[in-house]
Each structure stands twice: as structure tokens, then as C-alpha cells.
Design a protein around this motif. Structure first.
Motif, PDB file in Angstrom:
ATOM      1  N   PHE A 152       0.763  -1.291   0.109  1.00 58.53           N
ATOM      2  CA  PHE A 152       0.037  -0.044  -0.006  1.00 58.53           C
ATOM      3  C   PHE A 152       0.713   1.120  -0.093  1.00 58.53           C
ATOM      4  O   PHE A 152       0.458   1.995  -0.790  1.00 58.53           O
ATOM      5  CB  PHE A 152      -0.992   0.063   1.250  1.00 58.53           C
ATOM      6  CG  PHE A 152      -1.711   1.276   1.323  1.00 58.53           C
ATOM      7  CD1 PHE A 152      -2.744   1.424   0.732  1.00 58.53           C
ATOM      8  CD2 PHE A 152      -1.390   2.081   2.354  1.00 58.53           C
ATOM      9  CE1 PHE A 152      -3.662   2.608   0.853  1.00 58.53           C
ATOM     10  CE2 PHE A 152      -2.125   3.433   2.389  1.00 58.53           C
ATOM     11  CZ  PHE A 152      -3.159   3.712   1.717  1.00 58.53           C
ATOM     12  N   LEU A 153       1.829   1.313   0.917  1.00 61.51           N
ATOM     13  CA  LEU A 153       2.779   2.673   0.811  1.00 61.51           C
ATOM     14  C   LEU A 153       3.539   2.693  -0.252  1.00 61.51           C
ATOM     15  O   LEU A 153       3.716   3.773  -0.980  1.00 61.51           O
ATOM     16  CB  LEU A 153       3.666   2.489   2.189  1.00 61.51           C
ATOM     17  CG  LEU A 153       3.015   2.460   3.382  1.00 61.51           C
ATOM     18  CD1 LEU A 153       4.234   2.302   4.576  1.00 61.51           C
ATOM     19  CD2 LEU A 153       2.469   3.920   3.443  1.00 61.51           C
ATOM     20  N   LEU A 154       4.105   1.529  -0.807  1.00 64.21           N
ATOM     21  CA  LEU A 154       4.836   1.719  -2.218  1.00 64.21           C
ATOM     22  C   LEU A 154       3.699   1.910  -3.200  1.00 64.21           C
ATOM     23  O   LEU A 154       4.238   2.869  -4.132  1.00 64.21           O
ATOM     24  CB  LEU A 154       5.307   0.355  -2.676  1.00 64.21           C
ATOM     25  CG  LEU A 154       6.481  -0.069  -3.769  1.00 64.21           C
ATOM     26  CD1 LEU A 154       7.203   1.239  -3.616  1.00 64.21           C
ATOM     27  CD2 LEU A 154       7.005  -1.010  -3.791  1.00 64.21           C
ATOM     28  N   ASN A 155       2.590   1.830  -3.468  1.00 65.30           N
ATOM     29  CA  ASN A 155       1.568   2.074  -4.214  1.00 65.30           C
ATOM     30  C   ASN A 155       1.417   3.561  -4.224  1.00 65.30           C
ATOM     31  O   ASN A 155       1.268   4.354  -5.173  1.00 65.30           O
ATOM     32  CB  ASN A 155       0.194   1.499  -4.256  1.00 65.30           C
ATOM     33  CG  ASN A 155      -0.809   1.816  -4.999  1.00 65.30           C
ATOM     34  OD1 ASN A 155      -0.686   1.604  -6.259  1.00 65.30           O
ATOM     35  ND2 ASN A 155      -1.813   2.310  -4.817  1.00 65.30           N
ATOM     36  N   GLU A 156       1.343   4.153  -3.023  1.00 68.16           N
ATOM     37  CA  GLU A 156       1.063   5.484  -2.700  1.00 68.16           C
ATOM     38  C   GLU A 156       2.476   6.418  -3.196  1.00 68.16           C
ATOM     39  O   GLU A 156       2.331   7.419  -3.903  1.00 68.16           O
ATOM     40  CB  GLU A 156       1.058   5.829  -1.204  1.00 68.16           C
ATOM     41  CG  GLU A 156      -0.432   5.427  -0.903  1.00 68.16           C
ATOM     42  CD  GLU A 156      -1.698   6.118  -1.505  1.00 68.16           C
ATOM     43  OE1 GLU A 156      -1.633   7.229  -1.642  1.00 68.16           O
ATOM     44  OE2 GLU A 156      -2.458   5.437  -1.757  1.00 68.16           O
ATOM     45  N   GLN A 157       3.502   6.020  -2.996  1.00 70.54           N
ATOM     46  CA  GLN A 157       4.717   6.386  -3.264  1.00 70.54           C
ATOM     47  C   GLN A 157       4.832   6.489  -4.789  1.00 70.54           C
ATOM     48  O   GLN A 157       5.399   7.334  -5.439  1.00 70.54           O
ATOM     49  CB  GLN A 157       5.863   5.747  -2.942  1.00 70.54           C
ATOM     50  CG  GLN A 157       7.407   6.509  -3.099  1.00 70.54           C
ATOM     51  CD  GLN A 157       8.528   5.509  -2.812  1.00 70.54           C
ATOM     52  OE1 GLN A 157       8.424   4.209  -2.376  1.00 70.54           O
ATOM     53  NE2 GLN A 157       9.604   6.073  -2.906  1.00 70.54           N
ATOM     54  N   LEU A 158       4.553   5.285  -5.473  1.00 64.56           N
ATOM     55  CA  LEU A 158       4.686   5.393  -7.044  1.00 64.56           C
ATOM     56  C   LEU A 158       3.684   6.135  -7.845  1.00 64.56           C
ATOM     57  O   LEU A 158       3.828   6.956  -8.833  1.00 64.56           O
ATOM     58  CB  LEU A 158       4.527   3.856  -7.590  1.00 64.56           C
ATOM     59  CG  LEU A 158       5.688   2.870  -7.092  1.00 64.56           C
ATOM     60  CD1 LEU A 158       5.541   1.513  -7.790  1.00 64.56           C
ATOM     61  CD2 LEU A 158       7.114   3.528  -7.636  1.00 64.56           C
ATOM     62  N   GLY A 159       2.649   6.247  -7.048  1.00 63.41           N
ATOM     63  CA  GLY A 159       1.340   7.255  -7.512  1.00 63.41           C
ATOM     64  C   GLY A 159       1.905   8.749  -7.377  1.00 63.41           C
ATOM     65  O   GLY A 159       1.260   9.651  -8.252  1.00 63.41           O
ATOM     66  N   SER A 160       2.723   9.253  -6.701  1.00 68.21           N
ATOM     67  CA  SER A 160       3.161  10.394  -6.588  1.00 68.21           C
ATOM     68  C   SER A 160       4.204  10.900  -7.531  1.00 68.21           C
ATOM     69  O   SER A 160       4.715  12.029  -7.699  1.00 68.21           O
ATOM     70  CB  SER A 160       3.657  11.018  -5.123  1.00 68.21           C
ATOM     71  OG  SER A 160       4.892   9.986  -4.807  1.00 68.21           O
ATOM     72  N   ARG A 161       4.707  10.092  -8.333  1.00 60.17           N
ATOM     73  CA  ARG A 161       5.685  10.298  -9.504  1.00 60.17           C
ATOM     74  C   ARG A 161       5.331  11.213 -10.279  1.00 60.17           C
ATOM     75  O   ARG A 161       4.052  11.165 -10.917  1.00 60.17           O
ATOM     76  CB  ARG A 161       6.153   8.954 -10.181  1.00 60.17           C
ATOM     77  CG  ARG A 161       7.117   9.283 -11.152  1.00 60.17           C
ATOM     78  CD  ARG A 161       7.343   8.117 -12.154  1.00 60.17           C
ATOM     79  NE  ARG A 161       8.359   8.162 -13.190  1.00 60.17           N
ATOM     80  CZ  ARG A 161       8.681   7.268 -14.024  1.00 60.17           C
ATOM     81  NH1 ARG A 161       7.964   6.334 -14.148  1.00 60.17           N
ATOM     82  NH2 ARG A 161       9.146   7.639 -15.443  1.00 60.17           N
ATOM     83  N   ALA A 162       6.077  12.269 -10.447  1.00 62.94           N
ATOM     84  CA  ALA A 162       5.635  13.581 -11.445  1.00 62.94           C
ATOM     85  C   ALA A 162       6.334  13.114 -12.825  1.00 62.94           C
ATOM     86  O   ALA A 162       7.337  12.653 -13.053  1.00 62.94           O
ATOM     87  CB  ALA A 162       5.934  14.781 -10.882  1.00 62.94           C
TER      88      ALA A 162
END
Length: 164
Positions: A152-162
Motif C-alpha cells: 500500500f505504501l509503495l503504491n502511494e509512493q509510485l502514484g506520486s511520481r511526476a
């Protein structure tokens, strides 16, 4: 005027870049289907980058008096067993693309095409970044293992990629 041997090789690389884009879009679709929107977002940005890479080569050919001739490619893989499998495939694919770029650069040296050598230096540098980026996610997924909270945390991190 561009050397015909270089022109053909760049056309092949354009195909590989679009093939990469299509593979990443397929991976994005997979992640959407398993409700990992952050992973899907990361792969969608990869799709956009690979399309940009193809177009850099496309434009370069025309700038040098050549012609881009689009080629077909195989349907990308669309079924996966895990997020780790997807990113391991992405890393392996980037390593393959690095080898293709290196071969194209070697051909430019052999053909004494200095302009193409200079143009390809950007791609060589880009491939270092591409491999590191995929490798970092593979390592994080290995550390996360089967822990849903870590995923879940990694999903959130990857989702913040610009986008770059």
C-alpha cells in the motif's frame, strides 16, 4: 543525408521504443485491474517517456534527411502473477533496450556517423536512469514481500511520481 544503414537501424530502434511504450501501457492496465492505481500511474508515465524516446528518433531521422518507416511488433504480455513479476520484466526489458542502444551507438561509430553518436549519447544516459528506476522498485518490492501495508505504501509512493 543520413547513411542508409544507420537509417534502417534507427527505424528498428523506433519500433523498439514504441514496443516499450506499448508494454508499459499493458502493465499499467494490469495494475489498474488489480486496483493498484499508483503502480498504474508509474507505468503510464513510463509509456509516455518511451513514446517521447521514439519521437526523438523519428524527428532525428527527418532532421538528417531520412525517413521514419513504422514497423509492427508483437502484442505485449498482459497477464502477470505479481507486482514484483511486472517490475522484474520491466527491468529486464530496460536492460534489453540498453543493449539495443549500445549496438546502435557501436554502428554509428563503425559508420563514422558523428552526429548520430552525439544524438545517441542522450539515450545512453537515459538508459542508466531507466534501469536504476526499475531496479529501485524491484528492490522495494522484494523488501515488501507479501506485506499488504508495505505494498500500500509503495503504491502511494509510485502514484506520486511526476512527469519529467
Amino acid at each position: 543525408m543520413i547513411n542508409p544503414t544507420i537509417e534502417a537501424a534507427i527505424n528498428d530502434q523506433i519500433k523498439h521504443e514504441f514496443e516499450s511504450a506499448y508494454l508499459y501501457l499493458s502493465m499499467s492496465a494490469y495494475f489498474e485491474s488489480v486496483n493498484l492505481g499508483g503502480f498504474a500511474h508509474w507505468m503510464r508515465l513510463q509509456y509516455e517517456e518511451e513514446t517521447e524516446h521514439a519521437m526523438k528518433l523519428f524527428d532525428y531521422l527527418h532532421d538528417r534527411g531520412g525517413r521514419a518507416v513504422l514497423q509492427g511488433f508483437e502484442q505485449p504480455q498482459s497477464s502477470f502473477n505479481s507486482s514484483l513479476e511486472v517490475f522484474e520484466l520491466a527491468l529486464h526489458h530496460e536492460e534489453k533496450v540498453t543493449a539495443l542502444i549500445n549496438s546502435l551507438y557501436d554502428l554509428a561509430i563503425k559508420e563514422n556517423d558523428h552526429a548520430t553518436q552525439i544524438h545517441l549519447q542522450w539515450f545512453i544516459t537515459e538508459q542508466v536512469e531507466e534501469e536504476k528506476s526499475a531496479s529501485d522498485v524491484v528492490e522495494k518490492l522484494r523488501m515488501a514481500g507479501d506485506h499488504p501495508g508495505a505494498l500500500f505504501l509503495l503504491n502511494e509512493q509510485l502514484g506520486s511520481r511526476a512527469a519529467e
